[in-house]
Design an enzyme around this catalytic site. Structure first.
Site, PDB file in Angstrom:
ATOM      1  N   GLU B 247       0.789  -1.003   0.060  1.00 63.65           N
ATOM      2  CA  GLU B 247       0.077  -0.008  -0.043  1.00 63.65           C
ATOM      3  C   GLU B 247       0.852   1.338   0.072  1.00 63.65           C
ATOM      4  O   GLU B 247       0.522   2.156  -0.817  1.00 63.65           O
ATOM      5  CB  GLU B 247      -0.921   0.064   1.195  1.00 63.65           C
ATOM      6  CG  GLU B 247      -1.812   1.221   1.167  1.00 63.65           C
ATOM      7  CD  GLU B 247      -2.793   1.312   2.326  1.00 63.65           C
ATOM      8  OE1 GLU B 247      -3.320  -0.029   2.871  1.00 63.65           O
ATOM      9  OE2 GLU B 247      -3.615   2.237   2.587  1.00 63.65           O
ATOM     10  N   ARG B 325      -7.746   2.179  14.127  1.00 67.31           N
ATOM     11  CA  ARG B 325      -8.646   0.827  13.440  1.00 67.31           C
ATOM     12  C   ARG B 325      -8.789  -0.214  14.617  1.00 67.31           C
ATOM     13  O   ARG B 325      -9.522  -0.872  14.896  1.00 67.31           O
ATOM     14  CB  ARG B 325      -8.387   0.357  12.121  1.00 67.31           C
ATOM     15  CG  ARG B 325      -9.353  -0.747  11.866  1.00 67.31           C
ATOM     16  CD  ARG B 325      -9.170  -0.998  10.149  1.00 67.31           C
ATOM     17  NE  ARG B 325      -9.916   0.003   9.449  1.00 67.31           N
ATOM     18  CZ  ARG B 325     -11.287  -0.377   8.876  1.00 67.31           C
ATOM     19  NH1 ARG B 325     -11.961  -1.362   9.232  1.00 67.31           N
ATOM     20  NH2 ARG B 325     -11.656   0.636   8.287  1.00 67.31           N
ATOM     21  N   ARG B 357      -3.803  -6.271   6.008  1.00 66.80           N
ATOM     22  CA  ARG B 357      -5.072  -7.302   6.088  1.00 66.80           C
ATOM     23  C   ARG B 357      -5.841  -7.159   7.392  1.00 66.80           C
ATOM     24  O   ARG B 357      -5.209  -7.607   8.306  1.00 66.80           O
ATOM     25  CB  ARG B 357      -5.032  -8.707   5.799  1.00 66.80           C
ATOM     26  CG  ARG B 357      -6.264  -9.367   5.359  1.00 66.80           C
ATOM     27  CD  ARG B 357      -5.888 -10.668   4.823  1.00 66.80           C
ATOM     28  NE  ARG B 357      -7.115 -10.991   3.842  1.00 66.80           N
ATOM     29  CZ  ARG B 357      -6.834 -12.334   3.149  1.00 66.80           C
ATOM     30  NH1 ARG B 357      -5.895 -12.826   3.149  1.00 66.80           N
ATOM     31  NH2 ARG B 357      -7.839 -12.473   2.331  1.00 66.80           N
ATOM     32  N   GLU B 732     -10.700  -8.528   4.331  1.00 65.74           N
ATOM     33  CA  GLU B 732     -10.171  -8.670   5.577  1.00 65.74           C
ATOM     34  C   GLU B 732     -11.097  -9.126   6.550  1.00 65.74           C
ATOM     35  O   GLU B 732     -10.560  -9.862   7.668  1.00 65.74           O
ATOM     36  CB  GLU B 732      -9.951  -7.045   5.902  1.00 65.74           C
ATOM     37  CG  GLU B 732      -8.986  -6.375   5.188  1.00 65.74           C
ATOM     38  CD  GLU B 732      -8.949  -4.840   5.559  1.00 65.74           C
ATOM     39  OE1 GLU B 732     -10.072  -4.337   5.153  1.00 65.74           O
ATOM     40  OE2 GLU B 732      -8.203  -4.449   6.036  1.00 65.74           O
TER      41      GLU B 732
END
Lengths: 494, 794
Positions: B247, B325, B357, B732
């Site tokens: 990413e 997250r 992930r 995910e």
């Protein structure tokens, strides 16, 4: 030199004959395929023989029969391929161009996601498909030990292997079967009994014609690197960028591939691969089966040799502990001179073996087990398969009619700088009844025999505790109590 | 149209909701799928390689690169002074991630220079010849050590708070504290990082990059070159796996390749060796979770006060959103009445950790599940009972038990039904009873079983990333060209988006050609990440198709003089009134009538918002749910184990492609299992990562997968939000299902102390950790019980 040598090697690559006369001793097969031949289907995932993305088939004549085995192209030296048939993924589809049984099953079962490991997996499963008409799940898992896939979780790949087995290999659906006789003929013609010497700007490669030729070449070039399966030396090239020239290949020498079994024991030539040794060793010592199938992956077992595992003196080599516990001896040769010694004496210190310049390991001799003795081999690793042992232990014990221990040979790898026996623990057992109390006492003594290290595979504390507990496992198993997890229990019954 | 016109088939092949194979499957199995290293190189291509710092934390006192320059085949050597534009490659523009270290080395393996040579091998050999001098500084690699050394945070922490935590904890009938260590994870994509930069005229450059985020690479390359984005084209056809590791981590290789290519006016390729790839690029964050929980005798949680400290490495990279997250998922499926969750994104002298992930979600959720486990063992109950007692309420729960710590209401809760179905289909209760009975009589081998649920929030928490574009061309012959902003890394995104397009046009899937992702066709794309690829790009492609269809309908209506509602797209045909025209014939007519047959589609996720400062909002468009039951055996003498059986029931909404979705679930499960079992990152006292190759870093093998593995989609599920054909993201969420494996291992360990003591098994649960947990529990039970369990009478 007594023997005359060719200046080139010859082999088949898919449907072509290749003759190479100017190639570096450290040229890997993978780079040669990808960079020189632009056969880019075979991938580089790790360049150390662990991930299997580079898996190709190599066919060779073994006892007169053409046999295809998987190998890791990333650590296989190109100059080792004289008189073989190299088959890449580009050549695995059917003669009519359609997908092979394995390829079609992989597609149908959604066996590829990112696709990068897939050519290697197809190669591994193709070799299994050719060799085993009715593979068990254990066979499939064993065949795939050397193939990492990060996407699928393997479930669809195993299903594909099962599916593919429904098609029987034939000349109609497989190019290797169709060309079997012609390839056999071609390889026999390549193997003309002469060796080869390949000169290149970066160094020389010797492909001895026979073991006497080897002895003569090595005596003349004691600085040379002897290469059998290159499962170790390959990493010296790809990871350490070490200069290994001159190279002497021994993996092809018939004399070093001899396996002799008689009532006195088993003699293994130093060039016998793990795969070739399996049948003989496991038939005599079924206790070795589990360990044997957990050495490297299938590709590494096809390439690597017992002799190499011993000669390179790894402190955690998987073969020395079980062989030391059995009282195996090793024979070294230099020119025409041979000497033998108990295997444990060969390992002097970390990275130091009792091997003189110009001397090479020629064979290993393993005496048989006496009747009614206890013998067991245990490998402990972070991941069950294709992992280097955190520790590897072997126990060999005899008792008299009263259940008193009369002899004990215990050897561990991963517990010291070399594979090593446990003399104090053995002494603590001998003369004692083979009982829970004796085992508990001996268990404590193990701490006097070994001072293991902490590293990324295990802490010193874990190594010692587990070594001690393996003595308990051994005791329980001699009492007939189940004491370990077996994924495929039937495997143990060879 | 005459009677001989063939009637359309009743269905197209490869439409939505059908189990189509991966579009590249045939190429994968024949070795003809090209990855960047397989592409024919432009004439004169050079090869770059990176030289790395060999200290974890040190002042760089001198760099002697003359031996490198003098090495065989070397064409150029690049250091920070050779970067024409910005040295910073940080994905967030924070300026904390230099391409090359200059004055200080911040981790062992940080790039210091690059060498460019005629071949890759020569570049590799040359890179080893540098002589770099250092003056060592104190370093830390561990999260706890970083906190003790008062190392800085790499980015602003987050706090989520609701209710009165102090009062809630004080009032709770029972309370316990604990901590959990959670290891990181290397992505181990099979294809390592690679970039091939091809110089163009003026300031132009084309970069083939193994990246999940072509637009970011474009942006970074432009900055590095000191130019603007329109000079840079970034392309990727496919990657050999990404998992988040590509990413932001592709920036480094792409930028250096581009700088070298422009400087030398030759194509330059950079591909690190596997060991270097693992040393140079970031991984999943390790976490240290500390928790203080209040609950009652029924196991109902009253209050949770927890902190989530992460090993972020030397720079911020994505550590902010990753640790955010983690907090967003610390509740998993459970209502916390009074709650305070804080993140501690700690700087360490290690490689800068990044997306992987789940993106912090797995670590947050695992912390939450540890709390459940603690409560269960404290009360002597099955953890499943505690889970059920704490599930979020459904719909407009009158008691308000559906509010998350970030003040988003859980409105689509289906975890109750998923767990109920799975509990029945897996025969959980009977098997658990049988296992407890087995353990009573088995001195060495012990078994465990656990059922754990997953609720995972879908959307980028950076709201602006929730947009996508697609470019669709219909050619005169009726063949269709599809391009979108997502990247293909194995997940089958291209297949799914093509299925969406096939469904829209009602043409067979093979009518559609999938093409390489390129910043030249679809601009300003978001990373293919956060499970969002299909949700976003599928919608954008559908939007493009709808634009073209609108024009086609208007055209047909006018040409054939019929109302627009009498024009319909039917399988491989277009119905115009009573006539059925083959799709290709119809398109030809439209072309001749000068209808625009190309469209740029666009989509943005509606209804989401997030205020990080207040910790309130609706960051997630919806949740994906799932649950797994795992059963394991452990060897209490060695800590070895195996996963005997796994049953999964997972919610993919109305699945666009059940075959690919099952593949994602199986793959995520085994990958997550690896994270929690055998994959261990190990740094030595010099700060060197020593597990940097498959020989030392052990991802699961075929023989590690669950021996029995039953994976099912919840076929009744449907996304209540109007996502692409009511499907749900699947990349995910299933990664967290194997938390059940860790907990099953924990139960097997807990059997040692008759399930009265929490096993507190940290991750990864290597055989060593399992054995040490067994030892801890053995030490806690009495001497007589030990001999009874392991005695000679065994």
């Amino acid at each position: 030199m007594t023997q005359s040598h060719r200046k080139s090697i010859r082999f088949r690559l898919n449907d072509q004959t290749v003759e190479l006369s100017n190639i570096a001793p450290d040229q890997t097969l993978l780079d040669w395929l990808r960079l020189d031949r632009r056969l880019t289907g075979t991938k580089e995932g790790c360049a150390e023989g662990d991930c299997g993305a580079c898996t190709v088939l190599v066919g060779r004549i073994d006892s007169g029969l053409l046999t295809y085995e998987t190998v890791n192209a990333c650590i296989r030296l190109t100059t080792s391929l004289d008189a073989t048939h190299v088959v890449t993924v580009e050549y695995l589809n059917r003669p009519d161009g359609a997908l092979s049984a394995v390829q079609q099953a992989m597609v149908d079962n959604h066996g590829s996601q990112c696709g990068f490991c897939t050519p290697g997996i197809v190669a591994s499963l193709h070799a299994l498909w050719l060799a085993e008409p009715n593979p068990s799940e254990a066979d499939i898992e064993r065949q795939l030990q050397g193939n990492l896939c990060r996407c699928t979780g393997y479930e669809p790949i195993v299903k594909a292997a099962v599916d593919a087995a429904k098609t029987i290999p034939s000349a109609d659906n497989d190019r290797l079967v169709a060309a079997y006789d012609a390839t056999t003929q071609a390889l026999l013609e390549f193997a003309d009994g002469t060796g080869a010497i390949i000169e290149h700007d970066s160094g020389t490669t010797f492909v001895p014609a026979n073991v006497d030729d080897l002895a003569e070449i090595y005596a003349t070039h004691p600085e040379a690197t002897i290469v059998a399966g290159s499962t170790d030396v390959g990493l010296w090239v790809t990871k350490h960028m070490r200069d290994i020239s001159p190279v002497i290949h021994v993996g092809h020498l018939e004399e070093l591939k001899q396996i002799k079994i008689d009532e006195t024991g088993i003699m293994l030539g130093a060039g016998v691969s793990y795969t070739s040794a399996r049948g003989a060793l496991v038939s005599v010592f079924p206790q070795m089966a589990e360990l044997w199938d957990r050495i490297g992956g299938e590709q590494v077992r096809n390439m690597g040799t017992v002799g190499g595992n011993i000669a390179n003196g790894s402190p955690i080599g998987d073969t020395p502990p079980p062989l030391i516990a059995l009282g195996a001896t090793v024979t070294l040769r230099k020119g025409e001179t041979r000497r033998s010694m108990p295997l444990e004496e060969f390992f002097i210190d970390y990275g130091k073996q009792d091997r003189q310049p110009g001397e090479f390991v020629e064979s290993i001799f393993v005496p048989p087990l006496a009747e009614d003795v206890f013998y067991a081999v245990y490998k402990i690793s972070k991941r069950r398969d294709e992992d280097i042992s955190a520790l590897c232990g072997a126990f060999h014990l005899d008792t008299d009619a009263d259940g008193v221990v009369t002899s004990a040979r215990i050897a561990f790898g991963g517990m010291a700088g070399t594979p090593k026996r446990a003399p104090r623990t053995e002494a603590a057992l001998i003369g004692q009844p083979w009982s829970w109390e004796t085992v508990q006492a001996a268990r404590a003594v193990l701490a006097e025999d070994y001072q293991p290290l902490t590293d990324w595979r295990a802490s010193a504390e874990y190594r010692m505790l587990t070594a001690q507990n393996l003595l308990i496992r051994f005791f329980l198993e001699t009492c007939g109590a189940p004491a370990r997890i077996e994924r495929h229990p039937a495997l143990a019954e060879v | 149209m005459d009677a001989a016109t063939p009637r359309s088939r009743t269905e197209i092949t490869g439409g939505a909701h059908t189990p189509r194979k991966h579009d590249s499957a045939h190429k994968h199995v024949t070795g003809s799928a090209d990855y960047i290293d397989d592409m024919a190189e432009p004439a004169g291509t050079l090869h770059g390689y990176l030289g790395l710092a060999e200290r974890a934390h040190a002042r760089i006192t001198a760099i002697d690169l003359d031996p490198v320059r003098a090495a065989k085949g070397v064409v150029a050597v690049l250091t920070a002074v050779d970067v024409p534009g910005s040295l910073d490659i940080s994905s967030n523009g924070s300026g904390d991630e230099p391409m090359f270290a200059t004055e200080t080395a911040l981790f062992h393996g940080q790039p210091v220079f690059a060498v460019v040579a005629e071949t890759r091998e020569l570049a590799r050999r040359a890179a080893k010849k540098a002589v770099i001098s250092y003056e060592d500084l104190p370093h830390v690699t561990d999260v706890r050590a970083a906190m003790e050394a008062e190392y800085p945070l790499v980015t602003e922490p987050l706090k989520l708070e609701r209710g009165d935590i102090e009062a809630g904890l004080a009032a709770a009938p029972r309370r316990l504290k604990g901590e959990m260590r959670i290891g990181g994870q290397d992505h181990f994509y099979l294809e390592g990082h690679i970039a091939l930069a091809i110089p163009g005229e003026d300031d132009e450059v084309t970069v083939w990059s193994s990246t999940q985020h072509p637009s970011e690479v474009q942006h970074i390359v432009a900055h590095a070159l000191g130019t603007v984005s329109n000079a840079v084209t970034v392309q990727v056809r496919r990657m050999g796996g990404g998992f988040g590791g590509k990413e932001t981590q592709s920036n480094l290789f792409a930028a250096i390749a581009a700088i070298a290519a422009k400087k030398l006016n030759r194509a330059v390729k950079i591909r690190p060796d596997r060991d270097d790839d693992m040393i140079i690029t970031g991984k999943r964050h390790d976490f240290l979770v500390e928790y203080d929980i209040g609950f009652d005798d029924n196991g109902v949680i009253h209050a949770v006060d927890a902190s989530f400290a992460a090993r972020c490495g030397f720079s911020s990279d994505l550590s902010g959103p990753v640790t955010d997250r983690a907090l967003f998922h610390a509740d998993n499926c459970y209502f916390y009445k009074d709650v305070r969750l804080v993140s501690k994104p700690m700087m360490t002298n290690t490689v800068s950790n990044t997306a992987f992930r789940g993106f912090g979600g797995p670590q947050g959720m695992l912390g939450g599940e540890r709390m459940i486990e603690e409560i269960a063992y404290a009360l002597g109950r099955d953890p499943l009972e505690i889970r059920k007692a704490n599930f979020y309420g459904q719909g407009d729960d009158p008691e308000g038990r559906n509010l998350t710590p970030y003040h988003q209401k859980v409105e689509d809760n289906i975890i109750g039904r998923i767990v109920e179905d799975l509990e029945a289909s897996s025969d959980y209760q009977a098997r658990r009873a049988e296992i407890i009975e087995f353990n009573r009589n088995s001195p060495v081998i012990r078994r465990g079983i656990a059922l754990t649920p997953v609720k995972f929030g879908i959307s980028f928490t950076a709201t602006w990333f929730n947009q996508a574009g697609a470019l669709v061309h219909v050619y005169q012959d009726g063949s269709i060209h599809l391009n979108h902003g997502g990247t293909e890394m194995g997940q089958g995104l291209n297949t799914k988006v093509a299925q969406v397009l096939a469904e829209e046009f009602q043409v067979d899937l093979d009518t559609i050609r999938i093409t390489a992702t390129t910043t030249g066709k679809v601009p300003n794309t978001s990373a293919t990440a956060a499970s969002s690829g299909t949700d976003l790009n599928g919608m954008a492609a559908a939007n493009a198709a709808q634009q073209i269809k609108t024009r086609l309908v208007a055209f047909a209506s006018e040409k054939f003089n019929i109302p627009e509602d009498q024009v319909a797209f039917e399988p491989n045909h277009v119905r115009v009134g009573n006539e059925l025209l083959p799709f290709g014939d119809f398109i030809k007519l439209a072309y001749q009538a000068r209808i625009q047959l190309s469209a740029a589609g666009f989509y943005k996720t509606p209804d989401i918002h997030w205020n990080r400062a207040t910790g309130k909002g609706r960051p997630f468009y919806y949740y994906a749910y799932g649950a797994a039951v795992s059963e394991v055996s452990i060897d209490t003498l060695t800590g070895e184990y195996q996963v005997d059986r796994v049953d999964v029931l997972h919610d993919a909404g109305k699945s666009l492609n059940p075959a690919l979705d099952i593949g994602q679930i199986e793959g995520a499960f085994v990958q997550g299992m690896g994270w929690l079992t055998t994959e261990e990152l190990w740094w030595d006292d010099k700060g060197r990562l020593r597990t940097h190759a498959p020989s030392t870093y052990k991802i699961p093998l075929a023989s590690d997968r669950p021996k029995i593995f039953n994976v099912k989609l919840a076929e009744w599920a449907e996304n209540r939000e109007p996502t692409i054909r009511r499907s749900k993201a699947v990349g995910e969420p299933p990664f967290m299902l194997p938390i059940s494996v860790l907990e099953a291992l924990g139960m097997a360990v807990a059997s040692i102390a008759d399930y009265q003591v929490s096993p507190r098994l940290d991750a990864p649960a290597t055989p060593e950790r399992v054995l040490m947990a067994v030892e801890r529990l053995k030490a806690m039970v009495s001497e007589t019980e030990i001999s009874g369990e392991d005695g000679a009478d065994a």
